[in-house]
Design a protein around this motif. Structure first.
Motif, PDB file in Angstrom:
ATOM      1  N   ASP A  49       0.824  -1.203   0.000  1.00  7.57           N
ATOM      2  CA  ASP A  49       0.000   0.000   0.000  1.00  7.57           C
ATOM      3  C   ASP A  49       0.859   1.255   0.000  1.00  7.57           C
ATOM      4  O   ASP A  49       0.446   2.300  -0.502  1.00  7.57           O
ATOM      5  N   ASP A  53       0.639   4.786  -4.250  1.00  8.69           N
ATOM      6  CA  ASP A  53       0.615   6.154  -4.768  1.00  8.69           C
ATOM      7  C   ASP A  53       1.910   6.554  -5.443  1.00  8.69           C
ATOM      8  O   ASP A  53       2.151   7.741  -5.673  1.00  8.69           O
ATOM      9  N   TRP A 331      -7.562   5.214  -8.186  1.00 15.81           N
ATOM     10  CA  TRP A 331      -8.595   4.492  -7.448  1.00 15.81           C
ATOM     11  C   TRP A 331      -8.066   4.210  -6.049  1.00 15.81           C
ATOM     12  O   TRP A 331      -6.867   4.345  -5.783  1.00 15.81           O
ATOM     13  N   ARG A 332      -8.931   3.858  -5.175  1.00 15.10           N
ATOM     14  CA  ARG A 332      -8.545   3.621  -3.787  1.00 15.10           C
ATOM     15  C   ARG A 332      -7.884   2.254  -3.656  1.00 15.10           C
ATOM     16  O   ARG A 332      -8.281   1.294  -4.348  1.00 15.10           O
ATOM     17  N   GLU A 334      -8.126  -0.050  -1.427  1.00 16.78           N
ATOM     18  CA  GLU A 334      -9.006  -1.124  -0.959  1.00 16.78           C
ATOM     19  C   GLU A 334     -10.138  -1.431  -1.935  1.00 16.78           C
ATOM     20  O   GLU A 334     -10.911  -2.366  -1.717  1.00 16.78           O
ATOM     21  N   ASP A 335     -10.229  -0.652  -3.015  1.00 20.61           N
ATOM     22  CA  ASP A 335     -11.312  -0.838  -3.976  1.00 20.61           C
ATOM     23  C   ASP A 335     -10.956  -1.955  -4.955  1.00 20.61           C
ATOM     24  O   ASP A 335     -10.078  -1.791  -5.813  1.00 20.61           O
ATOM     25  N   ARG A 341     -11.698   7.597  -9.043  1.00 23.50           N
ATOM     26  CA  ARG A 341     -11.949   8.621  -8.029  1.00 23.50           C
ATOM     27  C   ARG A 341     -12.267   9.948  -8.700  1.00 23.50           C
ATOM     28  O   ARG A 341     -11.656  10.319  -9.699  1.00 23.50           O
ATOM     29  N   ASP A 501     -15.688  13.787   2.699  1.00 21.18           N
ATOM     30  CA  ASP A 501     -14.843  12.592   2.704  1.00 21.18           C
ATOM     31  C   ASP A 501     -13.395  12.946   3.027  1.00 21.18           C
ATOM     32  O   ASP A 501     -12.713  12.209   3.754  1.00 21.18           O
ATOM     33  N   ASP A 505     -11.355  11.605   6.244  1.00 21.45           N
ATOM     34  CA  ASP A 505     -10.252  10.666   6.032  1.00 21.45           C
ATOM     35  C   ASP A 505      -8.875  11.255   6.308  1.00 21.45           C
ATOM     36  O   ASP A 505      -7.965  10.525   6.712  1.00 21.45           O
TER      37      ASP A 505
END
Length: 817
Positions: A49, A53, A331-332, A334-335, A341, A501, A505
């Motif tokens: 993770d 990015d 995209w996230r 965890e998606d 997005r 959001d 977050d």
């Protein structure tokens, strides 16, 4: 160096190893590991993770990156060409705003260069009206509870509303100016965009306005979510770009010098707005939201097979050098569905055939252009009529020549021959045309009506007109603007949700201030419980329309006030008027907190609302309230109050509310279960079954209460002196009756004894007579038996004699023979 193990290997290890495939481990680099077991190969690229990015442009091959850049720039040019006509209309219409003072030399130097303010007027009114409705002084955000409403959710909704309004009005100092700029651009071009993201430099959320000309989308796209490409054209100085490169956000590569020029559209926009723009020493950055199928980062299904599905990425390109600065996933982590997005919000004025909407330039630009042309003709005609020109003879000489003559000034004239009027002939200029003036008024009126910028003629509306008639006129007048405001309300909600959001977050888990209700650490949990929506009302475009709507409801409530919640109606009216502290001016029952019965009595005296809660001690509250109402001192004082009836009615209603909860508790005791929340919705099957159980419990409770009521009534009557005297008299009468009953009973007993004795005597006599009869019968029977015995003996004797005679006769007969 150790070449021998300290301990012996376990026995049988060689046997276990025989026949098993060998394990091969290949370390490609610290981030990639390949493991091979027989025919099975496992590749671990070490992607986590933390690397999600990362800038993929750093690791992708140069030829792959270059191919992506070339394809995207070609697509970007195609997207620009697809909106060329829309853009040209927009650019040409900017001149009609009149932001630039035009010095005209045609048809003569100094001719009228004024612009009719039709377009500017409509734009300014639109911006002002929408700004007041979407951004009031208290803040643009209100909350909506998700699911079942509970006290916890209501408190959370209040905290979220206060927090977001604090963020948007105090911390985000740029939000209101950017919102006003967005409304100006929206009305003008018909499109405006807001970019919402978390700014690491400011360490908070940010929402900036992006002009429509800087967002390039394929004209055939329907919305931002489904568009294949969304390109944000940005201009960044060399220093700004260098900061991003040093921070690692962009690739640290040499981009050369910026091209230092503007494209034709940018030049035209600057010129129309009154600016001189010939060059720009900033870099032109293309931030493109696209779907790509990148080699080495392909989409895979559950079995690990490549599907060929393009994934959402954000690709940043420097337009001049055509070099890629960044490629990042959009995209996230965890998606699992890799949903794109959203960072942009599209505001539209009037939707058209393609992606881009139409604005006031497209809708009333022609009216503004015609009005400008006619207005200039009228001014020029007036100028020529006031300062006419003409012909004069060549020999005529005027001192000062062509210099206009001022008021009260006389000049010398040399006339060659004849009178002055014979040497001068003025051209036949006319006064400004009345037809043109009427035509101008007609064009402006139609333009204002079409742009919904016309003022409502209050003089034409009677003061005694029904509210419904006034409301119908307002709705007809503001129908177009109401539709536009509904679109803005929808887009503004999307923007607020994106900001919510980010606040949830990215910010700290607790509030930076002490909330009115709850704890500071409840921030993230609060944002999960509620939804945020704009304070604007999509059903009413202006405050006047909202006020008229509420006035209509108030008039209806006067006809049947018992079916309306009047405090709630007046509270909403005050909120629409923008009155501060409306909750203190008109308190509601829903605002009330649990209070002790004495405080509730005090609120009743002040004519303040009271509310019973299901978990209170209702018997105690009812007892205190009834004692308060029966207190003679209180009753005497309240009787002098003009609001006495209202106070007593409020107390009676509050007692009835407690009584209802008390009855509910008693039903629950008889049922042995807890009833569902009164505000919860029950399925029909459960409601029917519950009603049957409640009916049985209610009958049991009714019988029990009837018994208690009868017993209590008897006890209360026993305490009355008159009743006590009546009871004593009743006791005396009962004693007399008892004596008489005893005497009658004794007489009855004597008579009964006499009757019993007589019966005994009769019974004894019957027994004697029966014995006598039995003796006589026995005696007679004995006599009869004796007689029968004697008769039998006689008969037997006779028979013996007869037999002897017969035997003698026989013997005699035999002897004779």
């Amino acid at each position: 160096m150790i070449d021998k193990s300290l301990y012996a290997a376990p026995a049988g290890l060689e046997a276990l190893d025989s026949g098993e495939p060998e394990i091969e481990i290949e370390i490609v680099d610290p981030e990639e590991l390949n493991v091979k077991i027989g025919d099975l190969e496992i590749s671990m690229d070490g992607e986590s993770d933390d690397d999600f990015d990362e800038n993929l442009a750093e690791s992708l091959p140069d030829d792959v990156v270059e191919s992506i850049v070339q394809d995207l720039i070609s697509d970007f040019d195609d997207d620009l060409g697809s909106r060329k006509d829309w853009m040209q209309t927009y650019v040409d219409g900017l001149e009609l705003l009149g932001m630039k003072i035009e010095e005209r030399a045609d048809p003569w130097i100094g001719a009228c260069g004024v612009y009719h303010p039709l377009l500017s007027e409509a734009l300014v009114k639109f911006q002002a009206e929408i700004m007041m409705s979407t951004f009031p002084a208290a803040g643009p955000v209100k909350t909506q509870i998700i699911g079942k409403e509970t006290p916890e959710k209501k408190d959370a909704a209040t905290r979220v509303q206060d927090d977001m309004n604090y963020e948007l009005t105090d911390r985000m100092v740029e939000f209101r100016p950017e919102h006003e700029r967005m409304l100006w651009g929206l009305g003008l071009s018909g499109n405006a965009f807001k970019k919402v993201y978390f700014d690491p430099v400011k360490d908070r959320q940010t929402s900036i306005f992006v002009p429509a000309e800087d967002i390039v989308v394929p004209y055939g796209a329907s919305d931002l979510e489904t568009a294949e490409r969304v390109t944000h054209v940005m201009r960044k100085s060399e220093n700004e770009l260098r900061k991003l490169q040093v921070d690692g956000f962009y690739l640290d590569i040499d981009l050369g010098e910026p091209e230092n020029n503007l494209d034709e559209i940018e030049k035209k926009i600057a010129e129309k707005m009154g600016f001189r723009a010939t060059s720009d020493d900033r870099y032109k950055i293309l931030e493109m939201n696209v779907n790509l199928d990148i080699e080495g980062h392909e989409h895979k299904d559950e079995d690990g097979e490549i599907t060929g599905i393009a994934l959402p990425y954000i690709v940043t390109i420097e337009k001049g050098s055509q070099k890629c600065l960044a490629i990042r996933r959009n995209w996230r982590p965890e998606d699992k569905k890799n949903t794109k997005r959203q960072h942009y919000v599209h505001y539209g004025y009037v939707p058209g055939f393609g992606f881009y909407c139409f604005g006031l330039i497209h809708l009333v630009g022609a009216f503004a252009k015609s009005g400008t042309s006619i207005l200039r003709q009228l001014v020029d005609a007036g100028t020529l009529a006031n300062l006419p020109g003409g012909f004069k003879t060549r020999g005529l000489r005027i001192k000062g020549d062509d210099t206009p003559i001022g008021p009260g000034e006389w000049r010398d004239v040399d006339v060659p021959s004849g009178a002055i009027k014979d040497n001068i002939m003025t051209l036949p200029y006319k006064e400004p045309s009345q037809v043109l003036s009427a035509l101008l008024d007609k064009i402006v009126e139609e333009g204002r009506r079409f742009a919904s910028a016309a003022d409502i003629k209050v003089a034409d509306m009677s003061a005694n007109s029904p509210v419904g008639t006034t409301l119908a006129i307002l709705e007809r007048q503001l129908k177009v603007m109401s539709a536009v405001q509904a679109r803005i309300h929808y887009s503004f909600k999307q923007e607020l949700c994106l900001l919510r959001d980010i606040i949830r977050d990215y910010t700290k888990p607790d509030y930076t201030y002490e909330p009115v209700e709850g704890k500071k650490t409840a921030k993230r949990a609060d944002y999960d419980l509620v939804d945020v929506i704009p304070v604007s009302d999509p059903n009413a475009a202006t405050m006047a329309q909202k006020i008229v709507q509420y006035q209509a409801v108030i008039q209806l409530s006067q006809q049947a006030p018992q079916i309306y919640d009047l405090p709630q109606l007046h509270r909403q009216m005050l909120d629409v008027l923008g009155i501060k502290n409306a909750d203190k001016l008109v308190p509601l029952e829903d605002d009330e907190k649990p209070k002790d019965p004495v405080t509730e009595n005090m609120n009743a005296l002040k004519v303040k609302p009271m509310k019973a809660f299901i978990y209170q001690d209702h018997d105690a509250h009812i007892m205190v309230h009834q004692a308060f109402m029966q207190d003679p001192n209180i009753t005497k004082t309240i009787g002098q109050n003009p609001q006495a009836n209202q106070i007593m009615a409020a107390l009676q209603g509050h007692i009835a509310e407690h009584l209802g909860f008390h009855y509910r508790n008693e039903i629950e005791k008889h049922m042995g279960v807890t009833l569902p929340n009164p505000e919860s919705e029950l399925p029909p099957e459960m409601e029917a079954e519950l009603s049957t159980l409640i009916a049985k419990a209610s009958q049991q409770l009714l019988q029990e209460n009837k018994g208690e009521a009868a017993q209590q009534q008897s006890q209360e009557q026993a305490k009355d002196p008159l009743v006590q005297m009546q009871m004593k008299e009743l006791e005396i009468k009962e004693k007399d009756v008892s004596i008489k009953e005893q005497k009658a009973q004794m007489d009855n007993q004597a008579k009964q004894a006499q009757i019993t004795n007589e019966a005994i005597r009769i019974a004894n006599q019957k027994e004697i007579d029966f014995a006598r009869i039995q003796a006589e019968m026995a005696k007679q029977e004995n006599t009869n038996m004796h007689q029968r015995s004697m008769e039998n003996s006689r008969l037997q004797s006779d028979a013996a004699k007869t037999a002897a005679q017969i035997a003698a006769q026989r013997n005699q007969s035999k002897g004779n023979k």
